[in-house]
Structure formats: structure tokens, C-alpha cells
Design a protein around this motif. Structure first.
Motif, mmCIF file in Angstrom:
data_model
loop_
_atom_site.group_PDB
_atom_site.id
_atom_site.type_symbol
_atom_site.label_atom_id
_atom_site.label_comp_id
_atom_site.label_asym_id
_atom_site.label_seq_id
_atom_site.Cartn_x
_atom_site.Cartn_y
_atom_site.Cartn_z
ATOM 1 N N GLY A 43 42.038 46.605 30.811
ATOM 2 C CA GLY A 43 42.251 46.436 32.118
ATOM 3 C C GLY A 43 42.652 47.688 33.045
ATOM 4 O O GLY A 43 41.986 47.944 34.147
ATOM 5 N N ALA A 46 39.927 50.277 34.070
ATOM 6 C CA ALA A 46 39.137 49.649 35.162
ATOM 7 C C ALA A 46 39.765 49.663 36.339
ATOM 8 O O ALA A 46 39.313 49.943 37.405
ATOM 9 N N PHE A 47 40.956 49.119 36.362
ATOM 10 C CA PHE A 47 41.970 49.190 37.669
ATOM 11 C C PHE A 47 41.909 50.622 38.281
ATOM 12 O O PHE A 47 41.978 50.862 39.412
ATOM 13 N N ALA A 50 38.458 51.720 39.650
ATOM 14 C CA ALA A 50 38.541 50.840 41.117
ATOM 15 C C ALA A 50 39.411 51.695 42.176
ATOM 16 O O ALA A 50 39.036 52.101 43.348
ATOM 17 N N SER A 190 37.124 37.885 35.810
ATOM 18 C CA SER A 190 37.555 38.744 34.663
ATOM 19 C C SER A 190 38.891 38.735 34.160
ATOM 20 O O SER A 190 39.610 39.790 34.404
ATOM 21 N N LEU A 225 43.731 41.290 33.456
ATOM 22 C CA LEU A 225 42.337 41.941 34.089
ATOM 23 C C LEU A 225 41.822 42.358 32.623
ATOM 24 O O LEU A 225 41.986 43.193 32.038
ATOM 25 N N PRO A 227 38.205 43.537 31.888
ATOM 26 C CA PRO A 227 36.797 43.892 32.617
ATOM 27 C C PRO A 227 35.627 43.418 31.922
ATOM 28 O O PRO A 227 35.521 42.960 30.802
ATOM 29 N N LYS A 232 31.989 44.593 38.761
ATOM 30 C CA LYS A 232 33.150 45.493 39.113
ATOM 31 C C LYS A 232 34.006 44.777 40.296
ATOM 32 O O LYS A 232 35.157 45.331 40.460
ATOM 33 N N GLU A 235 37.569 43.855 39.437
ATOM 34 C CA GLU A 235 38.594 45.379 39.160
ATOM 35 C C GLU A 235 38.942 45.803 40.671
ATOM 36 O O GLU A 235 40.237 46.238 40.649
#
Length: 259
Positions: A43, A46-47, A50, A190, A225, A227, A232, A235
Motif C-alpha cells: 500500500g 501506491a500511496f 498517488a 482496494s 490499502l 492496491p 487508482k 489510492e
């Protein structure tokens, strides 16, 4: 083109230096005890991706929270830890971080990573309220649940005053642990166990802003989270949520400094 993610949100290096930062952000990538959907240990990446692509001016608070400085700690190496080893490692890390005087924030990982964090915070803050925003209690409901301190989703739908009631039950020092499955699954699919009937974006922001303005938020984490390829949006929700929490934190700090 993606921005550089070596700093939080891809901002200029000066805002990510330890000496300039008022915030520490630590990744706790552990997913060893999840019971259904896996991937929460992925996670953070991806965080961060974003975060590096979101708008950094917050209209609601008329601020740019990143300018307060966010230092990225090295993600803890937890993959091969037993649950007990993971909790102890996080506890020791957080205990040391609490001496810095900075706002401590964490990104999971599954929700069990919060145990070590909370043990360290509870040792420092003797009258600490832990606010858990979650679709699940994560404990045996019959044995441990204190019903007077729990607000179920189906109940708050018909209660216009639950936010006020909940805040009045808290002590001054509050730690927030936020499992993303607290959001309705229509906006947060997600996660390991997405649930229908959860909270929505502006409902959550209203509660958080009230909380940050009235209480001393000593730290917070966002967890779970997981993903999913091809979507997206969740995220970005997580990235924006973290940024909003920083915005509310510094909104209160700035108001206090002007008094």
C-alpha cells in the motif's frame, strides 16, 4: 510525467529534510495475519505514487501542508517477522521517535501494525484516547467491546449528533488509527475486506476536522490499502486523506500560535 517520489509528494528537497520537517512518515509494510484479501504491504508504494501526483494546495484550509515538512523514515523491514517480532520492532521504533517532538504518522500494512505503535504512545500519554475508525472491531466483540464507546454505521445514519457525542467522550490527547475499510466499498474497494454501508468522503472529513480542531492529535496511522490493478482512485483517496489530516493538524497549530 511522474514526479520524484524520494520526498513526500515529490516536493522540493528542502521540505523533506529531517531538520526542517515537523512530520515523520513511516511505512509499516506488514501483511502477515490478514485473513482474506492480501496486498496491504504494498500500500505504501501506491500511496506515495498517488501523493506525488495530487494537488498540493488545500482549498478548504487555504494552505499547503507540505511546507511544514514531511520526513520519510526508512520503511521498517517486517516481511519475515512473526506477529510478535513485528509488534516489538515497531514498538521500539516508535518509542525512539516519540523523543523527537515531531508529529508521528504511519502508513500500513495491515491493521495489526498499530499494536506496537499504540503501546508506545500509551506509555508516553497516560490519558490517551485511541480513536479507531474501522469497519470491524478487530477483537472478540462479546468479550472486549465497550458498547457505550462504539458507533455502528447503521446507527450513525439516524443520529445527527454522533460526532459531538463521540468527541465529548474523548480525553484531550487522541491517537487516530484509521482502517480504510471504514469507507463504503463504493469508494474504497482496494482493501482486504471492503464493506458496504461505510462512511463517505465528506462525512469523514467533517468528523476529522472537528476532531483536529478540538483535540490534541498526538499521532495517526492509515492502514489496509491493498492496491488493485486498473483502479487508482482508492489510492488517491488514501493520499488525499493523509494530506487532509495534515492540513487539519496544522490548521489548529496555526490558530494556537496566533493567540
Amino acid at each position: 510525467m511522474k514526479k520524484n517520489t524520494e520526498t513526500y509528494a515529490g516536493v522540493a528537497e528542502k521540505f523533506g529534510k529531517y531538520e526542517n520537517a515537523q512530520v515523520l512518515l513511516t511505512s509499516l509494510p506488514y501483511d502477515g495475519t490478514s485473513t482474506w484479501g492480501k496486498g496491504a504491504d504494498k500500500g505504501y508504494e501506491a500511496f506515495m505514487d498517488a501523493s506525488s501526483n495530487m494537488e498540493l494546495y488545500d482549498i478548504e484550509t487555504n494552505s499547503e501542508p507540505y511546507k511544514n515538512g514531511v520526513f520519510l523514515e526508512k520503511p521498517l523491514k517486517l516481511k519475515n517477522c512473526t506477529p510478535e517480532e513485528m509488534v516489538l520492532k515497531i514498538y521500539k521504533t516508535v518509542t525512539a521517535q516519540l523523543k523527537t517532538g515531531k508529529l508521528l504518522t504511519y502508513f500500513g500494512g495491515e491493521h495489526s501494525v498499530s499494536i506496537g505503535v499504540l503501546r508506545a504512545f500509551a506509555k508516553k500519554y497516560k490519558k490517551l484516547t485511541v480513536l479507531q475508525l474501522d469497519a470491524h472491531t478487530d477483537v472478540s466483540e462479546k468479550t472486549f467491546l465497550q458498547k457505550a464507546k462504539v458507533y455502528f454505521a447503521h446507527q450513525i445514519m439516524d443520529n445527527d449528533y454522533w460526532m459531538e457525542e463521540a468527541i465529548k467522550k474523548m480525553t484531550n490527547d487522541v491517537y487516530i488509527t484509521l482502517d480504510l475499510d471504514v469507507f463504503d466499498s463504493s469508494i474504497m474497494p482496494s482493501t482486504g475486506t471492503p464493506e458496504p454501508g461505510g462512511m463517505h468522503w465528506y462525512q469523514m472529513l467533517q468528523f476529522l476536522r472537528m476532531l483536529f480542531l478540538r483535540k490534541n492529535i498526538v499521532g495517526f496511522d492509515i492502514v489496509e490499502l491493498a492496491p488493485a490493478k486498473g483502479n487508482k482512485a482508492p489510492e488517491f483517496l488514501a493520499a488525499k486523506l493523509y494530506y487532509k489530516m495534515l492540513a487539519y493538524y496544522f490548521e489548529r497549530a496555526n490558530k494556537k500560535s496566533k493567540k
